[in-house]
Design an enzyme around this catalytic site. Structure first.
Site, mmCIF file in Angstrom:
data_model
loop_
_atom_site.group_PDB
_atom_site.id
_atom_site.type_symbol
_atom_site.label_atom_id
_atom_site.label_comp_id
_atom_site.label_asym_id
_atom_site.label_seq_id
_atom_site.Cartn_x
_atom_site.Cartn_y
_atom_site.Cartn_z
ATOM 1 N N LYS A 183 0.847 -1.208 0.000
ATOM 2 C CA LYS A 183 0.000 0.000 0.000
ATOM 3 C C LYS A 183 0.878 1.254 0.000
ATOM 4 C CE LYS A 183 -0.292 -0.094 5.037
ATOM 5 N NZ LYS A 183 -1.098 -0.555 6.184
ATOM 6 N N TYR A 217 17.602 29.668 9.644
ATOM 7 C CA TYR A 217 16.445 30.418 10.131
ATOM 8 C C TYR A 217 16.385 30.378 11.651
ATOM 9 C CZ TYR A 217 14.407 30.670 5.463
ATOM 10 O OH TYR A 217 14.159 30.944 4.149
HETATM 11 C C1 LIG Z 1 -0.383 -1.677 6.836
HETATM 12 C C2 LIG Z 1 -1.019 -2.928 7.247
HETATM 13 C C3 LIG Z 1 -0.261 -4.110 7.417
HETATM 14 C C4 LIG Z 1 1.258 -4.121 7.356
HETATM 15 O O1 LIG Z 1 1.738 -3.686 8.600
HETATM 16 P P1 LIG Z 1 3.305 -3.604 8.910
HETATM 17 O O2 LIG Z 1 3.357 -3.209 10.340
HETATM 18 O O3 LIG Z 1 3.868 -2.564 8.016
HETATM 19 O O4 LIG Z 1 3.868 -4.943 8.650
HETATM 20 C C5 LIG Z 1 -0.926 -5.282 7.673
HETATM 21 N N1 LIG Z 1 -2.276 -5.301 7.794
HETATM 22 C C6 LIG Z 1 -3.036 -4.194 7.675
HETATM 23 C C7 LIG Z 1 -4.498 -4.283 7.844
HETATM 24 C C8 LIG Z 1 -2.432 -2.966 7.415
HETATM 25 O O5 LIG Z 1 -3.193 -1.861 7.322
#
Ligand SMILES: *Cc1c(COP(=O)(O)O)cnc(C)c1O
Length: 379
Positions: A36, A264
């Site tokens: 994702k 800054y």
């Molecule tokens: C993002 C996500 C994962 C992966 O999690 P990690 O901690 O990056 O391994 C797994 N299951 C769901 C439902 C997620 O949203």
């Protein structure tokens, strides 16, 4: 024109090696890949196909849009899930692209079933996954709602989800008793669902969940962060290796001839004789997340601290130590500072140092004006 920008090197072969290490550990459960948010900002179009070639057949996306663009790059037999479900009106697109929405509320279940009936599609032609809540309180049916669905066998079989999942809230906190509570709640209802529908896949564990033990693996595990180099077992040596290197070019170098404030807010007091390097890359490139407070990089292998505030397009490092001892810089010579290194300045090191969530460090690179290099050769 070869613009002087930072170089983000992503070792795709190392991502695949990490996937294989996790898959060997989780065997005989199926190991999927969470790609994702453009594979946590690193490039789903490059990483997805490489994982497919390594044998991965289950992929998780967040949105319909991101999945539609990567789906054609994966083989036909890949199972692709949408963690965010399907938007109203997006149902036909999801099915056409063979994307499996994860339904996370009773109303989403109702909408999906209604749409399927209206479209004359069976559960096999338009498969869906189902998510329920065991303690994360984000997306997912409440346990009582799932029980309600399970109590109506005909309705359950009409839905016949291909996957039933839940998500751990504190998997990175190995000894937190909430892990076991969530696991037990998950298998209690998951077991009942499997009695009604023996082919159903159960899935609970994210990266850290996988290393809590076999009793968390269920049928399918869902690593994300560990694929990209985060240590999923904080109590022991990392079973995965780093995949990211970020190198910034020095675009100006100056030796202070008298003391002067830097950046800054004039927060940093520079001293006479100090050698300061200005690099291309600033907070618009996610660098404030990468460096954090008290950040440093590596110049010629020497630790060099950031001085003053990170600006939008640039940051300043004190490179006095790196250029000392007769190794002075000659004009025209290319000088760089590494701020992420797969062996030394790993994402785990950065996360511990700057107290930002490691996931934020990684995904913040996505906006960066970096030249990307994908390494496909095994190292
Ligand atoms: C993002 C996500 C994962 C992966 O999690 P990690 O901690 O990056 O391994 C797994 N299951 C769901 C439902 C997620 O949203």
């Amino acid at each position: 024109m070869n613009e002087n920008t930072g170089i983000l090197t992503i070792n795709v072969a190392a991502v695949a090696a990490n996937w294989r290490a996790i898959a060997a550990h989780a065997h005989p459960s199926i190991t999927s890949a969470v790609i994702k948010a453009d594979a946590y900002g690193l490039g789903a179009a490059q990483i997805g196909p490489e994982l497919y070639r390594s044998g991965c057949r289950h992929f998780f996306f967040a949105t319909l849009t991101e999945a539609v663009s990567v789906r054609p790059l994966l083989g036909d037999d890949a199972h692709c899930y949408l963690l965010g479900g399907v938007p109203v009106g997006g149902e036909a697109d999801a099915v056409r692209h063979r994307l499996v929405p994860v339904l996370s509320s009773l109303s989403a279940v109702e909408r999906w079933l209604r749409w399927r009936v209206e479209s004359g599609l069976s559960a096999t032609a338009a498969p869906a996954a189902l998510k329920f809540d065991t303690g994360m309180t984000r997306l997912g049916l409440a346990a009582g709602e799932l029980e309600q669905l399970l109590a109506d066998e005909a309705r359950w079989l009409a839905l016949s989800p291909v996957l039933l999942m839940s998500h751990l809230a504190v998997a990175d906190d190995t000894y937190n008793p909430q892990n076991k509570r969530q696991r037990d709640a998950f298998f209690a209802l998951g077991g009942r669902a499997k009695q009604l529908q023996p082919g159903l896949l159960l899935s609970l564990a994210n990266s850290c969940g996988i290393y809590l033990g076999r009793d968390y693996h269920a049928d399918l595990v869902r690593p994300g962060a560990a694929l990209y180099g985060f240590n999923p077992s904080p109590e022991s040596a990392s079973p995965v290796s780093g995949v990211v290197r970020l190198t910034l070019p020095v675009i100006a170098l100056r030796t202070l001839t008298e003391s002067a404030s830097v950046g800054y807010g004039a927060e940093y007091g520079g001293r006479k004789g100090q050698v300061l390097a200005v690099v291309a890359g600033g907070y618009a490139d996610g660098l404030h997340r990468v460096l954090g407070p008290d950040g440093y990089g590596l110049c010629r292998g020497v630790k060099v601290p950031v001085v003053g505030r990170v600006s939008m397009d640039s940051a300043v490092f004190d490179v006095t130590a790196a250029l000392a001892g007769g190794s002075a810089w000659v004009d025209g010579e290319r000088l760089t500072i590494e701020v992420i290194n797969p062996d030394v300045l790993t994402l785990d090191v950065l996360t511990a140092r700057n107290q930002a969530l490691g996931y934020e460090v990684l995904t913040s690179l996505r906006a960066g004006r970096y030249r990307r290099i994908y390494q496909a050769e095994a190292v």
